[in-house]
Motif scaffolding. Structure first.
Motif, PDB file in Angstrom:
ATOM      1  N   GLU A 176     -29.611  46.723   9.715  1.00 25.17           N
ATOM      2  CA  GLU A 176     -30.580  45.618   9.647  1.00 25.17           C
ATOM      3  C   GLU A 176     -30.731  45.120   8.208  1.00 25.17           C
ATOM      4  N   ALA A 177     -30.813  46.035   7.255  1.00 29.68           N
ATOM      5  CA  ALA A 177     -30.948  45.647   5.848  1.00 29.68           C
ATOM      6  C   ALA A 177     -29.680  44.960   5.343  1.00 29.68           C
ATOM      7  N   LEU A 178     -28.508  45.403   5.813  1.00 31.86           N
ATOM      8  CA  LEU A 178     -27.250  44.767   5.393  1.00 31.86           C
ATOM      9  C   LEU A 178     -27.216  43.295   5.788  1.00 31.86           C
ATOM     10  N   ARG A 179     -27.840  42.953   6.892  1.00 26.86           N
ATOM     11  CA  ARG A 179     -27.875  41.555   7.356  1.00 26.86           C
ATOM     12  C   ARG A 179     -28.631  40.657   6.388  1.00 26.86           C
ATOM     13  N   THR A 180     -29.544  41.231   5.610  1.00 26.04           N
ATOM     14  CA  THR A 180     -30.349  40.429   4.686  1.00 26.04           C
ATOM     15  C   THR A 180     -29.874  40.550   3.238  1.00 26.04           C
ATOM     16  N   LEU A 181     -28.862  41.390   3.008  1.00 27.98           N
ATOM     17  CA  LEU A 181     -28.365  41.644   1.658  1.00 27.98           C
ATOM     18  C   LEU A 181     -27.775  40.375   1.055  1.00 27.98           C
ATOM     19  N   THR A 182     -28.173  40.064  -0.162  1.00 27.81           N
ATOM     20  CA  THR A 182     -27.624  38.896  -0.850  1.00 27.81           C
ATOM     21  C   THR A 182     -26.689  39.353  -1.965  1.00 27.81           C
ATOM     22  N   ALA A 183     -25.880  38.437  -2.462  1.00 26.95           N
ATOM     23  CA  ALA A 183     -24.920  38.766  -3.516  1.00 26.95           C
ATOM     24  C   ALA A 183     -25.638  39.390  -4.706  1.00 26.95           C
ATOM     25  N   GLY A 184     -25.119  40.504  -5.180  1.00 22.85           N
ATOM     26  CA  GLY A 184     -25.702  41.187  -6.323  1.00 22.85           C
ATOM     27  C   GLY A 184     -26.846  42.127  -5.981  1.00 22.85           C
ATOM     28  N   GLU A 185     -27.289  42.120  -4.741  1.00 21.42           N
ATOM     29  CA  GLU A 185     -28.391  42.980  -4.325  1.00 21.42           C
ATOM     30  C   GLU A 185     -27.849  44.331  -3.858  1.00 21.42           C
ATOM     31  N   MET A 186     -28.675  45.360  -3.920  1.00 22.68           N
ATOM     32  CA  MET A 186     -28.265  46.712  -3.561  1.00 22.68           C
ATOM     33  C   MET A 186     -29.297  47.332  -2.627  1.00 22.68           C
ATOM     34  N   ILE A 187     -28.811  48.176  -1.732  1.00 27.88           N
ATOM     35  CA  ILE A 187     -29.675  48.949  -0.846  1.00 27.88           C
ATOM     36  C   ILE A 187     -29.600  50.400  -1.304  1.00 27.88           C
ATOM     37  N   THR A 188     -30.734  51.055  -1.402  1.00 26.12           N
ATOM     38  CA  THR A 188     -30.772  52.489  -1.665  1.00 26.12           C
ATOM     39  C   THR A 188     -31.341  53.163  -0.428  1.00 26.12           C
ATOM     40  N   VAL A 189     -30.592  54.144   0.079  1.00 26.27           N
ATOM     41  CA  VAL A 189     -31.025  54.902   1.249  1.00 26.27           C
ATOM     42  C   VAL A 189     -31.273  56.332   0.803  1.00 26.27           C
ATOM     43  N   ILE A 190     -32.410  56.873   1.177  1.00 21.43           N
ATOM     44  CA  ILE A 190     -32.763  58.250   0.847  1.00 21.43           C
ATOM     45  C   ILE A 190     -32.716  59.063   2.135  1.00 21.43           C
ATOM     46  N   MET A 191     -31.911  60.129   2.107  1.00 21.91           N
ATOM     47  CA  MET A 191     -31.746  60.990   3.279  1.00 21.91           C
ATOM     48  C   MET A 191     -31.695  62.446   2.848  1.00 21.91           C
ATOM     49  N   GLU A 192     -31.685  63.334   3.837  1.00 26.60           N
ATOM     50  CA  GLU A 192     -31.548  64.763   3.553  1.00 26.60           C
ATOM     51  C   GLU A 192     -30.090  65.202   3.513  1.00 26.60           C
ATOM     52  N   ARG A 193     -29.173  64.345   3.980  1.00 30.84           N
ATOM     53  CA  ARG A 193     -27.751  64.684   4.062  1.00 30.84           C
ATOM     54  C   ARG A 193     -26.915  63.427   3.884  1.00 30.84           C
TER      55      ARG A 193
END
Length: 78
Positions: free
Chosen positions: A20-37
């Motif tokens: 869902e977040a990838l669909r809104t990602l714009t050029a130069g923007e980054m997603i950080t995901v925090i997980m246990e693994r």
């Protein structure tokens, strides 16, 4: 930057939130995901769909994955 704290979420919710977040990602923007693994199925999805990513373990039990769109200057997938 978009941050998704996916700790304590059950599959497939973390994957769905990232897509869902990838669909809104714009050029130069980054997603950080925090997980246990490290989410190996997500890594396969990102590789197939031309996204770059890096993962790190800043502390035990905390995996951080940074995701961005692959550009012509990127030298292959992570």
């Amino acid at each position: 930057m978009i941050t998704i704290d996916a700790r304590n979420l059950l599959p497939p919710e973390p994957f769905e939130k990232v897509v869902e977040a990838l669909r809104t990602l714009t050029a130069g923007e980054m997603i950080t995901v925090i997980m246990e693994r490290e989410p190996v199925p997500l890594f396969r999805f990102l590789n197939r769909n031309d996204y770059q990513y890096e993962s790190s373990w800043p502390e035990p039990g905390r995996c951080e994955i940074r995701i961005w769109e692959k550009t012509e200057g990127d030298a292959g997938s992570s």
